[in-house]
Write an enzyme that holds these catalytic residues in place. Structure first.
Site, PDB file in Angstrom:
ATOM      1  N   GLU A 167       7.819   4.425  -3.571  1.00  0.00           N
ATOM      2  CA  GLU A 167       9.218   4.009  -3.709  1.00  0.00           C
ATOM      3  C   GLU A 167       9.417   2.962  -4.799  1.00  0.00           C
ATOM      4  OE1 GLU A 167      11.585   3.263  -0.279  1.00  0.00           O
ATOM      5  OE2 GLU A 167      10.967   5.104   0.742  1.00  0.00           O
ATOM      6  N   HIS A 182       8.052  -2.004   5.126  1.00  0.00           N
ATOM      7  CA  HIS A 182       6.784  -1.380   5.504  1.00  0.00           C
ATOM      8  C   HIS A 182       5.670  -2.419   5.476  1.00  0.00           C
ATOM      9  CE1 HIS A 182       7.597   3.127   5.176  1.00  0.00           C
ATOM     10  NE2 HIS A 182       8.744   2.573   4.825  1.00  0.00           N
TER      11      HIS A 182
END
Length: 660
Positions: free
Chosen positions: A367, A644
């Protein structure tokens, strides 16, 4: 295979692409700002809590017409730019390979000479993280913002954590596993080139045996004298110091003694100046360091789970002796931690760490969608990693079935030279995921050579699968394609034959955000995929069951800025408790409860959704070598910067005593 150092084959196309993007960018930026103004994060809401309720609405009423007017004015230029930009993508290369130009800091070639495949072997450390560097308006839907500042801070934290000296503390006492890291705050670990000293007189209840490269050895004798020295580093243990603790009276320190040592550590000296290029102070909340926060290694405060700047002998470290160098805090690897004691059948260390592992060799990120953020991140990572592959993917309609607005978001960084690289785009993306060129990046790196000048290589693959819940079939298809591409890449890049091996393969690692966990009932098909028969998951017992010490890697976005978890140390402490995990991790979904368990106290399956994976295989490696997991870590150093948890794995490649 030729590595692409620029996105286009010639400078004319590069200039034309830059011109077209220059026409598009104002419209893109204004649209991003306009949408972002309507999606506040929880941090911004708390900051505005004391403002009058009409104040924010008034700001939106004033700024929205301005943004809209400018957006409309920029649309004709954006349209012209798009008509130029889109066809250019057919000539664009699938990635950009960047090598550090500063020869004074380049050490990739030196690393290759360290391992001649002799002796017991060498260890390699791999890291993976989803860093959520999307355009700011999209990142806000994950409750993070200020993408450009976050990119710089993420890179700074990673390279600071990875470049610190590696210090391991093994507690030999069978009865005590709770010795605080603050008890060992008399360890000194200056940067490479300085002698390392240890004050063996920690407390009367402990004795120390100190081993490591560039370090003196006390041969197991108790001493209160500082001992230092230099020597050649052991293979696989560069910048590593090992301290063994033999506890007396159960090796336990009283709270008073611990507080005393903590106080000494805090008083050891003022904070060191930041590294060059770090003078800019970020405006995002995630980057404010509190006392004891180990996210920034510039902190002068002591941390419960970290080694800190300390005293030498009975006096503090003289600033002139360290030449104003940054003294790094080092993480602790407890060989007999409390959780480890419960699972004595485990063959490797595992921990929740406030730092990225020292001597991190390879890093795979997901990402990294925003191009400007990728440049800032690359600039920071180049302080530590010599080789970086970024801006991976395709745009427009080139190479995939649907139109792609952003790249794959994959980024790879390495201390070792990259020999070959290849990228494949998943053609079956659905929904919002179809707008990104999600796929897989495959790399071949050289990590050493044999005395017979055979190359020693390793394979690393990084991927990001379909994210939408319920798209089980799509993810299974992508896993099938991933296996086929892995096999093809190995065959196409191999220059060896069984009869005449020119290369010896040391490891084959697969990592990334797979967007399914091993405990959710909805992910049963992915859990039983054949990929897991070829690759081993250190955290997995079998389909539907993780090892008891494994925790989830997906954080509850709503709690990212809570004081309990907004720093690496605080998040580490929270995740070490079951109740803390229930409050701040997303748990496996089922028919009975949803994906957000903020504050839930009921018994939930597993320890959270673990969707970020580190896998390895023993298939296709040199037959006489053995690969074993040495350490596995869940990392909290990016607390407040992404939703995350990064993961890291250290593999030991054992070659035996004889050369191959």
């Amino acid at each position: 295979m030729v590595l692409y150092t620029s996105p286009f084959p010639n400078s004319f196309l590069s200039v034309l692409h830059s011109f077209s993007w220059g026409l598009i960018f104002p419209c893109y930026w204004l649209a991003d700002r306009l949408v972002g103004s309507f999606v506040p994060t929880t941090y911004e809401k708390r900051q505005r809590a004391d403002d009058p309720c009409y104040f924010h609405a008034l700001c939106i009423i004033i700024t929205t017409p301005i943004y809209l007017a400018l957006l409309v004015a920029s649309l004709p230029f954006a349209l012209i730019g798009f008509l130029l930009w889109s066809p250019l993508q057919s000539a664009r290369r699938p990635y950009i390979y960047s090598r550090l130009k500063d020869k004074n800091h380049a050490n990739g070639a030196t690393l290759l000479t360290e391992w001649k495949a002799a002796g017991s072997g060498k260890s390699f450390c791999f890291g993976s993280a989803n860093v959520c560097l999307l355009p700011d308006s999209l990142a806000r839907f994950n409750n993070v913002f200020n993408t450009q500042a976050r990119a710089k801070e993420i890179g700074r934290r990673i390279r600071n954590g990875a470049s610190r000296p590696q210090i391991k503390i093994y507690i030999d006492s069978p009865t005590n596993t709770s010795i605080s890291a603050a008890s060992f705050s008399s360890l000194v670990s200056p940067q490479a080139g300085d002698n390392r000293a240890v004050n063996a007189g920690i407390k009367r209840t402990t004795s120390m045996e100190y081993k490591g490269d560039n370090c003196g050895s006390n041969n197991g004798e108790e001493s209160r004298e500082d001992k230092g020295g230099s020597g050649e580093p052991h293979e696989g243990e560069e910048n590593t110091c090992i301290v063994r603790i033999n506890g007396e009276e159960n090796g336990h320190m009283s709270d008073t003694e611990t507080d005393t040592v903590n106080g000494q550590a805090r008083a050891s000296g003022p904070a060191e100046p930041p590294l060059e290029g770090d003078a800019e102070v970020s405006k995002t909340p995630n980057h404010k360091q509190k006392e004891g926060d180990s996210g920034s290694l510039d902190s002068c405060s002591a941390s419960r789970e970290s080694l800190v700047k300390v005293r030498v002998g009975d006096g503090t470290v003289d600033q002139s002796t360290v030449n104003n160098k940054l003294l790094y805090k080092a993480s602790i690897m407890k060989k007999t931690s409390v959780r480890k004691k419960k699972h004595t059948d485990e063959t490797f260390d595992h921990e929740i760490s406030a730092f990225f592992p020292a001597n991190l060799d390879f890093l795979c990120l997901q990402e990294v969608f925003d191009k400007r953020a990728a440049e800032k991140l690359k600039e920071q990572l180049h302080h530590y990693f010599e080789y970086i592959v970024y801006d991976v993917g395709v745009y427009s309609c080139h190479g995939c079935c649907s139109f792609k607005f952003v790249n794959s978001g994959l980024l790879f960084a390495s201390r070792y030279p990259v020999m070959d690289a290849a990228y494949h785009c998943y053609p079956n993306g659905r929904g919002m995921d179809s707008l990104a060129s999600k796929g897989a990046l495959f790399l071949k790196v050289q990590v050493g050579s044999t005395p017979q000048d055979q190359r020693i290589v390793g394979y690393i693959s990084c991927t990001h699968l379909q994210a939408i819940a319920g798209d089980t079939t799509v993810r299974c298809e992508q896993l099938d394609m991933l296996q086929d591409w892995l096999s093809e890449f190995r065959k196409s890049t191999s220059s060896s034959s069984t009869a005449n091996p020119e290369e010896l393969v040391a490891f084959d690692v697969l990592c990334g955000d797979l967007n399914f966990d091993n405990c959710s009932s909805e992910d049963k098909l992915e859990q039983q995929h054949s990929l897991f028969t070829h690759y081993k998951d250190p955290c997995r017992v079998g389909p539907g069951e993780d090892k008891p010490w494994a925790i989830g890697t997906l954080l509850d976005p709503e709690g990212l800025y809570d004081e309990e978890v907004c720093t690496p140390d605080n998040l580490q402490k929270v995740l070490e408790s079951e109740e803390g995990r229930k409050g701040y991790l997303v748990y496996p979904t089922s028919k009975n409860h949803g994906s957000s368990q903020k504050g839930r106290k009921a018994s939930l399956k597993g320890n959270g959704r673990r969707i970020d994976y580190m896998l390895y295989t023993e298939e296709g490696l040199y037959l006489e070598w053995k690969v074993e997991v040495e350490e596995f870590s869940f990392i909290t150093q990016l607390a407040g910067l992404t939703d995350h948890l990064p993961v890291a794995m250290r593999l030991m490649v054992s070659t035996g005593e004889d050369d191959p």
